[in-house]
Write a protein that holds these residues in place. Sequence first.
Motif, PDB file in Angstrom:
ATOM      1  N   ASP A   1       0.862  -1.182   0.000  1.00  0.00           N
ATOM      2  CA  ASP A   1       0.000   0.000   0.000  1.00  0.00           C
ATOM      3  C   ASP A   1       0.899   1.232   0.000  1.00  0.00           C
ATOM      4  O   ASP A   1       1.622   1.479   0.970  1.00  0.00           O
ATOM      5  CB  ASP A   1      -0.922   0.011   1.225  1.00  0.00           C
TER       6      ASP A   1
ATOM      7  N   ARG B   1       0.040   4.200   0.232  1.00  0.00           N
ATOM      8  CA  ARG B   1      -0.419   5.227   1.171  1.00  0.00           C
ATOM      9  C   ARG B   1       0.333   5.126   2.492  1.00  0.00           C
ATOM     10  O   ARG B   1       0.723   6.120   3.085  1.00  0.00           O
ATOM     11  CB  ARG B   1      -1.923   5.071   1.409  1.00  0.00           C
TER      12      ARG B   1
ATOM     13  N   TYR C   1      -8.797   6.799  -4.766  1.00  0.00           N
ATOM     14  CA  TYR C   1      -7.941   7.159  -3.644  1.00  0.00           C
ATOM     15  C   TYR C   1      -6.573   7.578  -4.148  1.00  0.00           C
ATOM     16  O   TYR C   1      -6.006   6.962  -5.049  1.00  0.00           O
ATOM     17  CB  TYR C   1      -7.797   5.981  -2.671  1.00  0.00           C
TER      18      TYR C   1
ATOM     19  N   THR D   1      -2.715   8.838  -2.664  1.00  0.00           N
ATOM     20  CA  THR D   1      -1.836   8.958  -1.503  1.00  0.00           C
ATOM     21  C   THR D   1      -1.079  10.273  -1.568  1.00  0.00           C
ATOM     22  O   THR D   1      -0.536  10.633  -2.611  1.00  0.00           O
ATOM     23  CB  THR D   1      -0.839   7.794  -1.459  1.00  0.00           C
TER      24      THR D   1
ATOM     25  N   GLY E   1      -7.645  11.398   6.572  1.00  0.00           N
ATOM     26  CA  GLY E   1      -7.527  11.554   5.133  1.00  0.00           C
ATOM     27  C   GLY E   1      -8.518  12.612   4.662  1.00  0.00           C
ATOM     28  O   GLY E   1      -9.231  13.234   5.456  1.00  0.00           O
TER      29      GLY E   1
ATOM     30  N   LEU F   1     -11.897  12.057   5.569  1.00  0.00           N
ATOM     31  CA  LEU F   1     -12.045  10.658   5.178  1.00  0.00           C
ATOM     32  C   LEU F   1     -11.688   9.806   6.378  1.00  0.00           C
ATOM     33  O   LEU F   1     -10.546   9.810   6.839  1.00  0.00           O
ATOM     34  CB  LEU F   1     -11.119  10.330   3.997  1.00  0.00           C
TER      35      LEU F   1
ATOM     36  N   LYS G   1     -11.146   3.878   4.548  1.00  0.00           N
ATOM     37  CA  LYS G   1     -11.000   3.590   3.133  1.00  0.00           C
ATOM     38  C   LYS G   1     -11.892   2.415   2.764  1.00  0.00           C
ATOM     39  O   LYS G   1     -11.919   1.411   3.458  1.00  0.00           O
ATOM     40  CB  LYS G   1      -9.533   3.263   2.810  1.00  0.00           C
TER      41      LYS G   1
ATOM     42  N   THR H   1     -17.749   5.189   1.512  1.00  0.00           N
ATOM     43  CA  THR H   1     -17.990   6.611   1.272  1.00  0.00           C
ATOM     44  C   THR H   1     -19.335   6.999   1.866  1.00  0.00           C
ATOM     45  O   THR H   1     -20.339   6.335   1.587  1.00  0.00           O
ATOM     46  CB  THR H   1     -18.005   6.912  -0.244  1.00  0.00           C
TER      47      THR H   1
END
Length: 755
Positions: A269, A271, A472, A474, A555, A634, A637, A640
């Motif tokens: 990942d 992120r 998404y 990062t 986020g 956010l 993940k 939404t």
Amino acid sequence: MADAMADAMAIDGPRGEKRKASVFDDDSGHAPRRIRPLDPDVVNKIAAGEIIVAPVHALKELMENAVDAGSTSLEIVVKDGGLKLLQITDNGCGIDKQDLPILCERFTTSKLQKFEDLQSISTYGFRGEALASISHIAHLTVTTKTHESNCAWRAHYGSGKLVPAKPGQSPDPKPVAGRQGTQITVEDLFYNIPTRRRAFRSTSDEYNKIIDMVGRYAVHCSHVAFSCKKHGESSTSIAIQANASSTDRIRQIYGGSVANELIEYSTSDDRWGFKAKGLATNANYNLKKTTLLLFINHRCVESSNIRKAVEQTYTSFLPKNGHPFVYLSLEIAPERVDVNVHPTKREVNFLNEHEIIQAICEHIRSKLAAVDTSRTFLTQTLLPGGTWSASDQQASSSTPSKTSGAASGARKTPARNESSLVRTDANMRKITSMLPPASTMGAGVRGDGISSTSGVKATITGTNKDVEMINYETVEREATACRLISVRELRAEVREEMHHELTEIFANHTFVGIVDERRRLAAIQGGVKLYLVDYGRVCYEYFYQLGLTDFGNFGTIRFDSPLDLRELLSMAAEFERSATADASGGVDKDGDGEMDVSEIVELVADQLVERREMLLEYFSFEISPAGELLSIPLLVKGYTPSMAKLPRFLLELGPRVDWSEEKACFEGFLKELAMFYVPERLPATIGADDPPAVQGGDKDVDAETVARRDHVRFALEHVLFPAFKSRLVATKSLMQTGILEVANLKGLYRVFERC
């Protein structure tokens, strides 16, 4: 006279009483104790005792140095558990003769020059303390040869300096015959620390620790050959070839029963800046104790958090008290890792630890679920009343059979109690498929938010199993530690309200399915009990706690084009005014509704714009000076929140948040944010094949609502409920209003028995 003697004897107090330390060093009672520097020899021995706790720690340091030197072969010889002799020979680059005089001085290293280099360190060793520490508590001999040297050089060390091999000789290194690489010999470990030497009761235990450490590095260093044996014996305890695969290495060290049940996994990942790969046993294999081979940036370390998370992941796949074998190699960007937190480098700290662990465990869980279609276990091959023979018993124990479903394990157990069977596979048939459509309960969507999404646009990039996915991205942003007392107090209040039994239920639950989307009900199984859960109430608790734990590190959900804050507030205010008018029969009691709406909009907008810097810093909630909404927080993940609830959320930030007091402000904002993130109530599913009586007013539900329903379903099953296992602290209020026990397997069996 007797009293005088008693008083004199009582100066030191009764026998066995602890005497307080005096702050004076003479009888006058006036001169304080002087502060003096410790002798350098004492300092070095204390440091050596912190770094070299046992022979296995000395060997670990020497192996890491050998691998850093580019070795492809390591030969290890041990005598008396490493206390009498510990020798490691490698074929690395060797040590230059000019560096031998300072080789064993403290803080001499070729891998670190300035403190900032710690942020990008990628080698095993870097502080230059290993050989120095060993030389202070053992007799150390180094024989080394570089590629450019015509011969090898041998040097002897004591207390960090070169010493002669025999009294009267020169301490300078001597030329000897030798091969490319370095051989380090450690003799009489802890010879000058008798208390530490006597603490080792069994040399065989120390040798077993050495074998375990060598085995761990042999599995991880896939390009290096390893051999380890006792001094004077011809056979080796470990012998691994350089070209052996990771699976073959595990087979030779840990046995074929482990190697035959391994699954390979790999995830990353950007992120969180990590890559993870490794091997883990599937559901056909279990141990009495978890075996975790953990390497972070190629360094063997320990982590209780990772161990607990891995064990929790396997609870749904293994029998009770069963544990896995897991090899995990975790690579994290060096600037995100602090390796200099433990004298032996046994522990490390790194950023976003929880998120990285959760991502790895979810990946392992998916791998286990993908192969969890069958289990292997032993079966009885004789009918009751038969007799066993030696050949029958051998044949039965050597022939496993496969069947679908949960495994009962290979050990002999009493006849299973049907009323104690529990659901172990979350991919089994859901309860939703067994229930009739719930559309007869009513139609329409409850007004949790405004039905119109005019002007609100999120970046939706595609579909995955008919579930909308957001794009998404990062961004480079360092995590910040929260030191606000108000936030810590709010976290403490959640912990004080913790209901331990309910938290344990959520930590070990199995998701059964969504029961009713209009009332936001889902079913979970905990042990042999079935519970009905108000997932709206649980999600509210989870998102509020998530806001506290991730405070200052959220986020962002950014909008393609800025949204007009006042327009959104006007939409919400108009909706509230219309709802109030409908409730009062269409009469505006105040008579100045339009003025009230505009005043409310301006008041709330001014409050938010005025505090935009604080909102951006703590909540990633960005508003421009002109009143444009650029981003919202956010929280998780993969899920939404409904953008239809955004205007109502913004409006509620005005009257429901106390902006004048810090703690109340943070609490109010996070609670409103949690309410915004709670999945909305949705109309029941209507199928084309349903009878006309079922196809009521909901048959005209648009495609947007259908897509939203699919997204919420997917997020609940694959994102939110799995997150509840590791991060939800179930509170006492949630126990009262959020969960209901609807079935107990043992109780049902008693009812059936009476019938």
